[in-house]
Design a protein around this motif. Structure first.
Motif, short mmCIF file in Angstrom:
data_model
loop_
_atom_site.label_atom_id
_atom_site.label_comp_id
_atom_site.label_asym_id
_atom_site.label_seq_id
_atom_site.Cartn_x
_atom_site.Cartn_y
_atom_site.Cartn_z
N GLY A 1 39.67 40.60 22.25
CA GLY A 1 40.41 41.24 21.17
C GLY A 1 41.76 40.58 21.03
O GLY A 1 41.88 39.36 21.00
N PRO A 2 42.84 41.37 20.98
CA PRO A 2 44.18 40.79 20.83
C PRO A 2 44.79 40.31 22.14
O PRO A 2 45.89 39.79 22.16
N GLU A 3 44.08 40.47 23.26
CA GLU A 3 44.61 40.12 24.57
C GLU A 3 44.19 38.73 25.00
O GLU A 3 43.02 38.35 24.85
N THR A 4 45.14 37.95 25.52
CA THR A 4 44.85 36.60 25.99
C THR A 4 45.42 36.41 27.38
O THR A 4 46.57 36.76 27.65
N ILE A 5 44.60 35.83 28.28
CA ILE A 5 45.03 35.50 29.65
C ILE A 5 44.84 34.01 29.85
O ILE A 5 43.78 33.47 29.53
N THR A 6 45.87 33.35 30.38
CA THR A 6 45.77 31.92 30.67
C THR A 6 46.29 31.67 32.08
O THR A 6 47.08 32.44 32.62
N ARG B 1 37.37 38.24 44.59
CA ARG B 1 38.77 37.80 44.70
C ARG B 1 39.09 36.78 43.62
O ARG B 1 38.28 35.89 43.34
N LEU B 2 40.27 36.91 43.03
CA LEU B 2 40.76 35.94 42.06
C LEU B 2 42.17 35.53 42.45
O LEU B 2 42.98 36.38 42.83
N THR B 3 42.46 34.26 42.36
CA THR B 3 43.82 33.77 42.58
C THR B 3 44.22 32.90 41.40
O THR B 3 43.38 32.16 40.85
N PHE B 4 45.47 32.99 41.00
CA PHE B 4 45.95 32.23 39.84
C PHE B 4 47.29 31.57 40.16
O PHE B 4 48.08 32.09 40.95
N ARG B 5 47.52 30.46 39.49
CA ARG B 5 48.84 29.83 39.49
C ARG B 5 49.29 29.72 38.05
O ARG B 5 48.53 29.30 37.19
N ASN B 6 50.54 30.13 37.80
CA ASN B 6 51.10 30.14 36.45
C ASN B 6 50.23 31.00 35.52
O ASN B 6 49.70 30.54 34.52
N PHE B 7 50.11 32.26 35.89
CA PHE B 7 49.31 33.24 35.15
C PHE B 7 50.13 33.81 34.00
O PHE B 7 51.29 34.18 34.18
N GLN B 8 49.52 33.94 32.82
CA GLN B 8 50.20 34.52 31.67
C GLN B 8 49.24 35.45 30.92
O GLN B 8 48.07 35.13 30.75
N LEU B 9 49.78 36.60 30.51
CA LEU B 9 49.03 37.58 29.73
C LEU B 9 49.84 37.93 28.49
O LEU B 9 51.05 38.17 28.59
N ALA B 10 49.18 38.00 27.35
CA ALA B 10 49.85 38.37 26.11
C ALA B 10 48.96 39.28 25.29
O ALA B 10 47.75 39.02 25.15
N ASP B 11 49.52 40.38 24.80
CA ASP B 11 48.82 41.27 23.87
C ASP B 11 49.88 42.03 23.08
O ASP B 11 51.08 41.86 23.32
#
Length: 449
Positions: free
Chosen positions: A72-77, A98-108
């Motif tokens: 929908g309007p939500e984006t994760i990178t 388990r999930l691990t992220f580097r430089n995680f961004q969320l926008a909605d």
């Protein structure tokens, strides 16, 4: 003999290489199937893309670069991501170990969030309901999360938020969650400008998913039964000037269908003159308010009644105020809320011990009138306790107290014939000098030492 050994070793190595290549190929096939299976659970309004993906050991983990997830309007990178303990065949593809992220961004539309690092354990990905296949909607659930260097923006508050580190446990709909943040901040430049900081924040027992939904949609937050604990260390609130400092805030509440009990304290409390209703502090000779606060109350939901066991405000150099009482027709869950002014007073006991505030107030009042303090005192005595008045009446008792405030505590009791709103009580007390009979109407009695 040596030649045979070399041939044997070479054959084993060749078989091992072929086996490894075959295993890696199988892992890639399994990976592709797992990703396809995961994509099928997302629904038509979601997408999952990446620049590169490769399997980990035994095909039970996968690494990505350039990951992008949209729903929908939500984006994760994320620049880099690793998913471990991926769902195997027959398991719910939405569940990830388990999930691990580097430089995680969320926008909605609710805002945005950036994290340098993020690790999530036991995650169930959100999905919308699929009526065709009879699949209900699934909200995001996270058993444990740890993040480093958080920066975000909350649209509904028009505010930036930040934290050096963040830990969240049991995030999900109607879950009693736990949040721990260090070097946290919330800042808005929209009038009135506010900058809030805390060395550490611990929230235990709040429904964080419900709170996020409330901030996102503007709907009221629904409290749930259970225990709730709040601990905040070194809290500060500033506008264009300092407004508030709290060395430590501790609050514990227990909620059931019948009632909610709360015990809270503020230590190292400081309030500046720019705080509403405190602009008179400089005129009294104080640069700010310094003190501590304790609150112990119970809200009875069925009776719509608030019982205050203790409300104590202790300010060295000023005085100590103690209050207890019962209030009815209230929807507020605590005495310290905006709705407290609408409560109906059933009974109220107030004890005030002066530590220097009363003489300063009398001195400031005399200065404002252009007279000497002793002249003002004499005028008040004549007005409040004229010759022939009952010395035990309300106004003469006030006059007695003003003559010697340091002698002991002033006791105020209010027992209205029928419950009256807090604001009505305050209005009646402001009229006592001109209309002394108001004391009887609100059931007011005062005793000086």
């Amino acid at each position: 003999m040596k030649k045979k050994v070399l041939v044997t070793i070479g054959s084993v190595a060749a078989v091992a290489c072929l086996g490894w290549l075959a295993a890696r190929h199988a892992e890639h096939v399994m990976l592709d199937k797992s990703i396809d299976s995961f994509r099928q659970t997302l629904g038509p309004d979601a997408s999952f893309t990446y620049q590169k993906a490769w399997p980990g050991l035994l095909g039970r983990s996968v690494k990505f670069t350039g990951l992008v997830f949209r729903q929908g309007p939500e984006t994760i990178t994320a620049d880099d991501a690793e998913i471990s303990k991926i769902a195997a065949a027959g398991e719910d593809a939405r569940r990830i170990g388990r999930l691990t992220f580097r430089n995680f961004q969320l926008a909605d539309p609710a805002g945005s969030l950036h994290l340098d690092t993020l690790a999530l354990d036991d995650v169930t990905m959100p999905t919308k309901a699929d009526e065709q296949h009879g699949t209900p909607a699934q909200a995001l659930e996270i058993r444990h999360a740890e993040a480093g260097k958080l920066h975000g923006f909350v649209s509904s508050l028009q505010s930036d938020l930040s934290a050096r580190s963040l830990i969240v446990d049991d995030y999900g709909p109607n879950e009693a969650s736990r949040l721990e943040a260090h070097e946290a901040g919330l800042s808005t430049d929209v009038a009135p400008q506010r900058h809030i900081k805390a060395a550490s924040i611990i929230l235990d027992g709040l429904d964080l998913a419900g709170l996020y939904a409330s901030l996102s949609s503007g709907t009221p937050y629904t409290q749930h039964n259970g225990t709730r604990d709040i601990q905040i260390e070194k809290l500060s609130i500033d506008g264009t000037t300092p407004l508030l400092r709290v060395g430590a805030l501790h609050s514990h509440a227990t909620r059931t269908d019948a009632n909610e009990k709360e015990v809270s304290s503020l230590q190292g409390l400081e309030l500046w003159p720019d705080v509403p209703n405190l602009s008179m502090l400089p005129a009294l000779g104080y640069d700010r308010f310094r003190g501590s606060l304790v609150l112990n109350d119970t809200h009875d939901f069925k009776a719509s009644k608030l019982h205050v066991e203790e409300f104590s405000l202790d300010a060295p150099g000023m005085g100590r105020l103690h209050l207890d009482g019962d209030f009815s027709q209230t929807s507020t869950t605590t005495l310290l809320s905006a709705g407290a002014a609408d409560m109906q007073v059933q009974s109220l006991n107030i004890t005030y011990t002066d530590h220097g505030l009363v003489p300063r107030a009398l001195g400031a009042a005399a200065k404002a009138r252009g007279v000497k303090p002793e002249e003002l005192s004499a005028a008040l005595q004549a007005q409040l306790a004229p010759q022939g008045s009952d010395p035990k009446a309300v106004m003469p008792q006030i006059a007695t107290y003003l003559r010697q405030p340091g002698k002991g505590p002033l006791t105020i009791t209010i027992r209205p014939p029928q419950p009256l709103p807090v604001m009505a009580i305050a209005a009646a007390m402001s009229m006592l000098t001109t209309t002394p009979q108001m004391a009887q109407q609100i059931g007011l009695s005062i005793k000086a030492p």
